[in-house]
Design a protein around this motif. Sequence first.
Motif, short mmCIF file in Angstrom:
data_model
loop_
_atom_site.label_atom_id
_atom_site.label_comp_id
_atom_site.label_asym_id
_atom_site.label_seq_id
_atom_site.Cartn_x
_atom_site.Cartn_y
_atom_site.Cartn_z
N VAL A 83 0.90 -1.34 0.04
CA VAL A 83 -0.14 0.09 0.04
C VAL A 83 0.91 1.42 -0.06
O VAL A 83 0.81 2.07 -0.76
CB VAL A 83 -0.90 -0.10 1.27
N GLU A 84 1.68 1.14 0.93
CA GLU A 84 2.41 2.40 1.10
C GLU A 84 3.42 2.66 -0.16
O GLU A 84 3.54 3.86 -0.84
CB GLU A 84 3.84 2.22 2.12
N GLU A 85 4.04 1.52 -0.87
CA GLU A 85 4.57 1.64 -2.21
C GLU A 85 3.86 2.48 -3.46
O GLU A 85 4.19 3.00 -4.29
CB GLU A 85 5.09 0.62 -2.68
N ASP A 86 2.36 2.01 -3.32
CA ASP A 86 1.62 2.38 -4.31
C ASP A 86 1.06 3.68 -4.20
O ASP A 86 1.09 4.33 -5.10
CB ASP A 86 0.43 1.30 -4.54
N CYS A 87 0.61 3.99 -3.02
CA CYS A 87 -0.12 5.40 -2.56
C CYS A 87 0.78 6.64 -2.55
O CYS A 87 0.28 7.63 -2.92
CB CYS A 87 -1.06 5.14 -1.61
N GLY A 88 2.07 6.30 -2.13
CA GLY A 88 2.98 7.42 -2.08
C GLY A 88 2.72 8.25 -0.68
O GLY A 88 3.53 9.28 -0.39
N VAL A 89 1.98 7.67 0.13
CA VAL A 89 1.65 8.61 1.45
C VAL A 89 2.37 8.00 2.32
O VAL A 89 2.63 6.81 2.61
CB VAL A 89 0.32 8.29 1.83
N ALA A 90 3.10 8.92 3.28
CA ALA A 90 4.09 8.31 4.31
C ALA A 90 3.40 7.58 5.18
O ALA A 90 2.10 7.93 5.61
CB ALA A 90 4.86 9.61 4.91
N PRO A 91 3.83 6.49 5.78
CA PRO A 91 3.19 5.58 6.82
C PRO A 91 2.48 6.31 8.17
O PRO A 91 1.22 6.17 8.12
CB PRO A 91 4.26 4.49 7.16
N GLY A 92 3.26 7.29 8.44
CA GLY A 92 2.66 8.27 9.80
C GLY A 92 1.65 9.12 9.28
O GLY A 92 0.83 9.61 10.32
N GLU A 93 1.27 9.16 8.13
CA GLU A 93 -0.02 10.02 7.61
C GLU A 93 -1.00 9.26 7.16
O GLU A 93 -2.17 9.65 6.88
CB GLU A 93 0.59 10.93 6.43
N LEU A 94 -1.03 7.70 7.36
CA LEU A 94 -2.00 7.07 7.13
C LEU A 94 -3.02 6.67 8.28
O LEU A 94 -2.43 6.41 9.33
CB LEU A 94 -1.72 5.79 6.25
N LEU A 95 -4.19 6.82 8.35
CA LEU A 95 -5.06 6.47 9.55
C LEU A 95 -6.09 5.35 9.36
O LEU A 95 -6.69 5.30 8.06
CB LEU A 95 -6.16 7.63 9.92
N PHE A 96 -5.68 4.27 9.55
CA PHE A 96 -6.25 2.79 9.18
C PHE A 96 -7.31 2.55 10.30
O PHE A 96 -6.81 2.32 11.47
CB PHE A 96 -5.22 1.78 9.08
N THR A 97 -8.49 2.00 10.09
CA THR A 97 -9.27 1.11 10.89
C THR A 97 -9.60 -0.17 10.32
O THR A 97 -9.67 -0.26 9.32
CB THR A 97 -10.63 2.11 11.01
N ASP A 98 -9.63 -1.18 11.38
CA ASP A 98 -9.79 -2.35 11.06
C ASP A 98 -10.40 -3.12 12.47
O ASP A 98 -10.16 -2.49 13.48
CB ASP A 98 -8.58 -3.21 10.90
#
Length: 206
Positions: free
Chosen positions: A150-165
């Motif tokens: 996901v990180e490689e594809d979207c180009g958003v820094a990991p710390g700027e992704l908010l994930f819910t599961d």
Amino acid sequence: MTVSAVVFDIGNVLIEWQPETYYDRMIGRSRRERMFDELDLHGMNDRVDRGENFTEVVQDFAAENPDWADEIMMWHDKWIELASPAIDHSVRLLRALRREGVPVFALTNFGKETFAIGEMHYPFLEEFDRRYISGHMGVIKPDPRIFEMVEEDCGVAPGELLFTDDRPDNIAAAEARGWQTHHFEGPEGWATRLVAEGLLHREAAE
């Protein structure tokens, strides 16, 4: 830290995924419990989520377990009844984020064929800015590789992704990559988190 994109799981976040509940209705709880004790049905489903053909996997599993063949085939023939209903408040949150211009991604364990079935019944599955479907990726959560992809594809820094599961193991795997996370236990708590992050106003989150 700033949130640049919100990432939704789908099962038990946007759509209820409780196969046991379906089988309780269809064959009764005691028989269902025996079936799930004897058969690794969720392991069968993991194969589909990794990209194997849905029909072939279920038919082969039924052939290997003839005493339960009819019940196993329900997983295939009545799949949309296992994956229902939509969690309406979560769908409203998805759409509210998009109205606010917040990029919204899906990251889900889902088979190629089952996701196509889901799209026919749940139009909101087509509304994400990016969709990461395990069946197409060949890897399932909580494998760290799927988060890396996901990180490689979207180009958003990991710390700027908010994930819910809804699953703690998936949350832990995302946190290990440096993602911001929210353990989903219901749409109300998720709405509160989105408001707290400044992504939605309270009225839009209801």
